[in-house]
Each structure stands twice: as structure tokens, then as C-alpha cells.
Motif scaffolding. Structure first.
Motif, PDB file in Angstrom:
ATOM      1  N   MET A 171      35.347 -21.039  30.669  1.00 55.46           N
ATOM      2  CA  MET A 171      34.292 -20.170  31.194  1.00 55.46           C
ATOM      3  C   MET A 171      32.926 -20.694  30.746  1.00 55.46           C
ATOM      4  O   MET A 171      32.736 -21.031  29.579  1.00 55.46           O
ATOM      5  N   ASP A 172      31.964 -20.748  31.681  1.00 56.35           N
ATOM      6  CA  ASP A 172      30.621 -21.186  31.319  1.00 56.35           C
ATOM      7  C   ASP A 172      29.831 -20.031  30.701  1.00 56.35           C
ATOM      8  O   ASP A 172      30.327 -18.901  30.600  1.00 56.35           O
ATOM      9  N   GLU A 173      28.614 -20.318  30.270  1.00 57.05           N
ATOM     10  CA  GLU A 173      27.825 -19.314  29.556  1.00 57.05           C
ATOM     11  C   GLU A 173      27.554 -18.083  30.413  1.00 57.05           C
ATOM     12  O   GLU A 173      27.633 -16.945  29.935  1.00 57.05           O
ATOM     13  N   ALA A 174      27.291 -18.291  31.690  1.00 56.89           N
ATOM     14  CA  ALA A 174      27.011 -17.160  32.573  1.00 56.89           C
ATOM     15  C   ALA A 174      28.245 -16.269  32.712  1.00 56.89           C
ATOM     16  O   ALA A 174      28.145 -15.032  32.695  1.00 56.89           O
ATOM     17  N   ALA A 178      28.844 -12.359  31.645  1.00 58.85           N
ATOM     18  CA  ALA A 178      29.295 -11.386  32.646  1.00 58.85           C
ATOM     19  C   ALA A 178      30.566 -10.678  32.207  1.00 58.85           C
ATOM     20  O   ALA A 178      30.799  -9.525  32.583  1.00 58.85           O
ATOM     21  N   TYR A 179      31.387 -11.362  31.401  1.00 58.80           N
ATOM     22  CA  TYR A 179      32.661 -10.792  30.934  1.00 58.80           C
ATOM     23  C   TYR A 179      32.728 -10.882  29.407  1.00 58.80           C
ATOM     24  O   TYR A 179      33.428 -11.736  28.849  1.00 58.80           O
ATOM     25  N   PRO A 180      32.008 -10.008  28.708  1.00 59.35           N
ATOM     26  CA  PRO A 180      31.940 -10.094  27.240  1.00 59.35           C
ATOM     27  C   PRO A 180      33.269  -9.835  26.536  1.00 59.35           C
ATOM     28  O   PRO A 180      33.403 -10.170  25.356  1.00 59.35           O
TER      29      PRO A 180
END
Length: 289
Positions: free
Chosen positions: A258-261, A265-267
């Protein structure tokens, strides 16, 4: 309404291999890439993390004192009280390019385990059968083996290759857990998400974690999808029934790839979840070593 809660809030890069030990009322799971084993009392209390020193992905209960841990080099017997591990059965220990992945115990006490390439190289993995000191290679040329699970009566096994997005079913001997026929296609996914870990309930329904699909799908023995449970994370990895009544489900997840964005978006990505279900699940039996 289905109740979903966070069972443990420490995220795993690649959470996997959850399970439940009714002898000690303990839930466990792994962070494969970090070589970490977590255990948490179901009755409450803090989770404990154990560093294993190598990648590991699954665990089977031997008895109240011992566990059989599947690692990148093979099966290790682990003493629960001391954490001491001892090599029991090498599996691809001479191949540094592969690691362990999905696994589950057949009703006959046989441990079906799998390997895959550390970089998910095509056809680098395999599925093995182990019981009472004997190891057999069942299927080779698998890229990412997943969804190893069994019918309640021990007469069928399921396994998947995530790279192909196919789940196969094969008849098995209920006394040994060995296949006694050729695998046939059970499910093929042409939509969103891929077949990751699975478990079968007392009615023979297969509960699958949809990698990239943000959900748990439930399939009847016929292959028809009969239920879907949405999750607040994109990459659930594996479910397992927990509790002496097996009326809850624990689900691991991952933030790998998963990238930073996406992380923003999904903490909750990588955390371990609990789902209260209506109906009876099924607990894995003890492994016979």
C-alpha cells in the motif's frame, strides 16, 4: 447486524495465519515478513509478541505445552512457556528463495502446508502434507498457495493459487488427510479481490478473505456465494474461528504494497479484527507429530 471490532490494533505488514487454541483459550497470528508471532488471551489482557528470527506464517496445536510452527525453513516444535523452538521437519530449507505461506490442519491431524517465492515468483511454490514424521509433496508449480481448508468430515480439501484466482477442491481420505483423486475447480474469481486465506464452518461453508476486495465471502459447498461481510480495510488475509463455541471470527490483514495515500485512506490496514457471527464455526484439530 454484524458486529466488527478491532481485536488488536498493532498493524502487521503482512498479518497471516490466525488460529485459536481451546486448550489455553488463546488466539495467535503472525506478521510474516517481520518474523513475529502474536498471542492474546481471548478472556482479555494484552497481546504478547514473540520474535522468531525468521519468516513464519502458520501454527498448529500439538498439546497444551507445544506448538508446531511453519517457517521459511520448515516445521519447528515450539515450547509455549519458554518460546524455545527446535527444528522438527525441514521444508525447502535449502532453498533461500522460498518461504512458508498458508496452512491448516486436516481432521485426521495432518498438517497441509505451503511454500511460495519470497518475491512471489511464478510457479515457485508447493503444497505439502505432513503427519507423524512423514512429509509428502502434493502439488507443485503454485505461485501463491492460499485457502487451505477442509470439509468437516475430512472428505474434501480446498486450496487456491492467488495468482490464478482459482480455488480447487479435491477428495481426501478422512483417516489420513491424503488426496484420493484429482483436484477440480471449485471457485474462479473474475471480479474484484483475490482468494486469500479460508476456513470451513460446521455446515461445510467456506469463509474466504478477499485480498484487495475488503470483504469476507461465504460460499456454500455447492460453490454459491451465500454471504458477504464488508471490512474497513482493503487487504484482509485470513479468517479463523475462535472461542470454545466457535461463534466469533478473527481476521488478519496487511498493509504490504500500500502506498502512502492508501495508508492514510485506510488507517486500520494491517490490524487484526474480530467479527461476531450468527451460527457455529469449527475449530482446527490438534496436529499429529
Amino acid at each position: 447486524m454484524t458486529k466488527i471490532s478491532i481485536f488488536h490494533d498493532e498493524p502487521c505488514e503482512l498479518g497471516e495465519g490466525p488460529g485459536f487454541d481451546p486448550l489455553t483459550n488463546t488466539v495467535w497470528w503472525f506478521d510474516i515478513l517481520a518474523g513475529r508471532l502474536f498471542e492474546k488471551p481471548l478472556a482479555g489482557g494484552e497481546a504478547r509478541m514473540h520474535s522468531l528470527g525468521q519468516m513464519a506464517s502458520a501454527l498448529a496445536v500439538v498439546d497444551k505445552e507445544r506448538q508446531l510452527v511453519l517457517t521459511e525453513t520448515g516445521l519447528f516444535v515450539r515450547d509455549r512457556s519458554t518460546g524455545h523452538t527446535m527444528m522438527h521437519q525441514p521444508i525447502e530449507a535449502d532453498n533461500p528463495a522460498t518461504r512458508s505461506n498458508d496452512a491448516r490442519v486436516h481432521p485426521a491431524g495432518a498438517f497441509w502446508v505451503s511454500t511460495m517465492g519470497k518475491k512471489a515468483e511464478p510457479s515457485a511454490g508447493a503444497v505439502y502434507w505432513y503427519r507423524e514424521g512423514e512429509l509428502r509433496k502434493l502439488y507443485g508449480n503454485i505461485s501463491i498457495a492460499n485457502s487451505i481448508c477442509f470439509a468437516p468430515d475430512g472428505r474434501a480439501a480446498y486450496f487456491a493459487d492467488l495468482a490464478l484466482n482459482i480455488v480447487w477442491r479435491v477428495n481426501t481420505d478422512p483417516e489420513t488427510g491424503l488426496p484420493n483423486g484429482e483436484p477440480t475447480e471449485f471457485l474462479r474469481n473474475t471480479g474484484s479481490g483475490g482468494f486469500d486465506g479460508s476456513v470451513v464452518d460446521a455446515d461445510g461453508n467456506l469463509w474466504n478473505a478477499s485480498w484487495g476486495g475488503s470483504r469476507i465471502d461465504v460460499f456454500a459447498p455447492s460453490g454459491n456465494r451465500i454471504r458477504t461481510i464488508g471490512l474497513p480495510i482493503p487487504q484482509p488475509t485470513c479468517p479463523a474461528f475462535i472461542g470454545t463455541d466457535s461463534a466469533s471470527l478473527v481476521v488478519t490483514s496487511a498493509y504490504a504494497e500500500m502506498d502512502e495515500a492508501s495508508r492514510l485512506a485506510y488507517p486500520d490496514a494491517g490490524k487484526t479484527f474480530r467479527i461476531e457471527i450468527a451460527g457455529k464455526g469449527r475449530l482446527d484439530p490438534q496436529v499429529r507429530i
